[in-house]
Write a protein that holds these residues in place. Structure first.
Motif, PDB file in Angstrom:
ATOM      1  N   GLN A 142     -54.404  -0.468  38.157  1.00  0.00           N
ATOM      2  CA  GLN A 142     -55.187   0.633  38.818  1.00  0.00           C
ATOM      3  C   GLN A 142     -55.230   1.879  37.898  1.00  0.00           C
ATOM      4  N   GLN A 143     -54.897   1.935  36.452  1.00  0.00           N
ATOM      5  CA  GLN A 143     -55.270   3.075  35.656  1.00  0.00           C
ATOM      6  C   GLN A 143     -56.204   2.852  34.697  1.00  0.00           C
ATOM      7  N   LEU A 144     -56.870   3.735  34.055  1.00  0.00           N
ATOM      8  CA  LEU A 144     -57.681   3.660  33.025  1.00  0.00           C
ATOM      9  C   LEU A 144     -57.128   4.313  31.687  1.00  0.00           C
ATOM     10  N   CYS A 145     -56.874   3.600  30.704  1.00  0.00           N
ATOM     11  CA  CYS A 145     -56.206   3.856  29.437  1.00  0.00           C
ATOM     12  C   CYS A 145     -57.089   4.213  28.281  1.00  0.00           C
ATOM     13  N   PRO A 146     -58.026   5.335  28.362  1.00  0.00           N
ATOM     14  CA  PRO A 146     -58.841   5.280  27.250  1.00  0.00           C
ATOM     15  C   PRO A 146     -58.193   5.678  25.816  1.00  0.00           C
ATOM     16  N   VAL A 147     -58.925   5.080  24.765  1.00  0.00           N
ATOM     17  CA  VAL A 147     -58.219   5.564  23.553  1.00  0.00           C
ATOM     18  C   VAL A 147     -59.651   5.530  22.492  1.00  0.00           C
ATOM     19  N   MET A 148     -59.671   6.736  21.851  1.00  0.00           N
ATOM     20  CA  MET A 148     -60.724   7.062  20.960  1.00  0.00           C
ATOM     21  C   MET A 148     -60.372   6.457  19.478  1.00  0.00           C
ATOM     22  N   THR A 149     -61.186   5.579  19.138  1.00  0.00           N
ATOM     23  CA  THR A 149     -60.891   5.347  17.664  1.00  0.00           C
ATOM     24  C   THR A 149     -62.028   6.051  16.776  1.00  0.00           C
ATOM     25  N   LEU A 150     -61.557   6.477  15.565  1.00  0.00           N
ATOM     26  CA  LEU A 150     -62.193   7.393  14.732  1.00  0.00           C
ATOM     27  C   LEU A 150     -62.269   7.056  13.540  1.00  0.00           C
ATOM     28  N   CYS A 151     -63.444   6.510  12.759  1.00  0.00           N
ATOM     29  CA  CYS A 151     -63.410   6.149  11.083  1.00  0.00           C
ATOM     30  C   CYS A 151     -63.896   7.502  10.609  1.00  0.00           C
ATOM     31  N   LEU A 152     -63.071   7.793   9.655  1.00  0.00           N
ATOM     32  CA  LEU A 152     -63.524   9.064   8.791  1.00  0.00           C
ATOM     33  C   LEU A 152     -63.616   8.544   7.596  1.00  0.00           C
ATOM     34  N   SER A 153     -65.048   8.719   6.897  1.00  0.00           N
ATOM     35  CA  SER A 153     -65.298   8.527   5.530  1.00  0.00           C
ATOM     36  C   SER A 153     -65.140   9.663   4.605  1.00  0.00           C
ATOM     37  N   LEU A 154     -64.456   9.538   3.428  1.00  0.00           N
ATOM     38  CA  LEU A 154     -64.147  10.672   2.710  1.00  0.00           C
ATOM     39  C   LEU A 154     -64.527  10.333   1.277  1.00  0.00           C
ATOM     40  N   THR A 155     -65.389  11.204   0.444  1.00  0.00           N
ATOM     41  CA  THR A 155     -65.655  11.204  -0.813  1.00  0.00           C
ATOM     42  C   THR A 155     -64.671  12.017  -1.772  1.00  0.00           C
ATOM     43  N   ARG A 156     -64.337  11.496  -2.890  1.00  0.00           N
ATOM     44  CA  ARG A 156     -63.293  11.951  -3.601  1.00  0.00           C
ATOM     45  C   ARG A 156     -64.177  12.549  -5.192  1.00  0.00           C
ATOM     46  N   GLY A 157     -64.395  13.988  -4.975  1.00  0.00           N
ATOM     47  CA  GLY A 157     -64.917  14.433  -6.255  1.00  0.00           C
ATOM     48  C   GLY A 157     -65.965  13.824  -7.013  1.00  0.00           C
ATOM     49  N   GLY A 158     -66.735  13.213  -6.653  1.00  0.00           N
ATOM     50  CA  GLY A 158     -67.886  12.413  -7.582  1.00  0.00           C
ATOM     51  C   GLY A 158     -67.395  11.276  -7.877  1.00  0.00           C
ATOM     52  N   ARG A 164     -62.055   5.347   3.595  1.00  0.00           N
ATOM     53  CA  ARG A 164     -62.250   5.085   5.076  1.00  0.00           C
ATOM     54  C   ARG A 164     -60.668   5.405   5.628  1.00  0.00           C
ATOM     55  N   LYS A 165     -60.593   6.389   6.563  1.00  0.00           N
ATOM     56  CA  LYS A 165     -59.310   6.507   7.378  1.00  0.00           C
ATOM     57  C   LYS A 165     -59.508   6.279   8.931  1.00  0.00           C
ATOM     58  N   LEU A 166     -58.688   5.144   9.657  1.00  0.00           N
ATOM     59  CA  LEU A 166     -58.952   5.115  10.819  1.00  0.00           C
ATOM     60  C   LEU A 166     -57.623   5.636  11.585  1.00  0.00           C
ATOM     61  N   LEU A 167     -58.345   6.393  12.590  1.00  0.00           N
ATOM     62  CA  LEU A 167     -57.397   7.316  13.573  1.00  0.00           C
ATOM     63  C   LEU A 167     -57.554   6.833  15.274  1.00  0.00           C
TER      64      LEU A 167
END
Length: 201
Positions: A142-158, A164-167
């Motif tokens: 009877q408890q909700l356990c929400p978790v946010m999954t973030l996908c961060l896209s980064l580019t490196r100097g051209g 991609r980083k998953l958090l």
């Protein structure tokens, strides 16, 4: 912003007042070439023979000029700030104008060399997020356990392709991050911070 030149640097640049402006322009070209390819003692020796000066004098003058242009480009000085910075050297107006022309002509190539030498840091490209909710389990009834999954896209100097980083974070952690980042972004808009950033550039 004005450059603060040390006494040693002023001493190295003082030799420029004893040569023609064309020689100063040539020294500037040599300084930028040395910045790209490295120093060459033979060029110092040839210039010293031609000018009737010691090799050490020529080397100090060229390296002092290289440092002056390099620091001016690093701080992206305006024409007025550059002229005010070299006024303390006590040069003639003609020599000051020659130095300004050198700075304006060689500023672009020097900045491109500085950009290549700098570290290639990842840059934000995009962010995707998803909210996962575990409605119930035997361990958490009877408890909700929400978790946010973030996908961060980064580019490196051209460079081609994104990194991609998953958090994962709980909503409470995300809310805490927001409460810390929002005041920081507001502080970036203050006049005090803008003044500091203007001086850093």
């Amino acid at each position: 912003m004005l450059l603060v030149l040390s006494e040693q640097h002023k001493g190295h640049l003082s030799y420029l007042s004893s040569v023609e402006p064309e020689v100063v322009a040539e020294f500037g070209r040599i300084a930028v070439d040395f910045l790209r390819r490295g120093t060459s003692p033979k060029i110092y020796e040839a210039a010293a023979r031609k000018l009737g000066a010691s090799v050490e004098q020529v080397q100090c003058a060229v390296e002092g000029l290289m440092f002056l242009v390099l620091e001016s480009c690093r701080h992206t000085l305006s024409e007025t700030d550059f002229m005010d910075s070299v006024l303390v050297l006590g040069f003639s107006q003609e020599l000051n104008d020659t130095l300004l022309q050198l700075y304006l002509q060689q500023g672009g190539p020097v900045r491109s060399v500085l950009a290549q030498l700098g570290p290639s840091l990842p840059v934000y490209h995009s962010l995707e997020w998803r909210l996962d909710v575990n409605m119930s389990s035997r361990a958490l009834r009877q408890q909700l356990c929400p978790v946010m999954t973030l996908c961060l896209s980064l580019t490196r100097g051209g460079a081609s392709g994104d990194t991609r980083k998953l958090l994962q974070a709980r909503p409470g952690t995300v809310l805490h991050l927001l409460s810390v980042l929002e005041p920081a972004l507001d502080a970036m808009k203050s006049t005090h911070t803008r003044r500091i950033l203007r001086n850093i550039k």
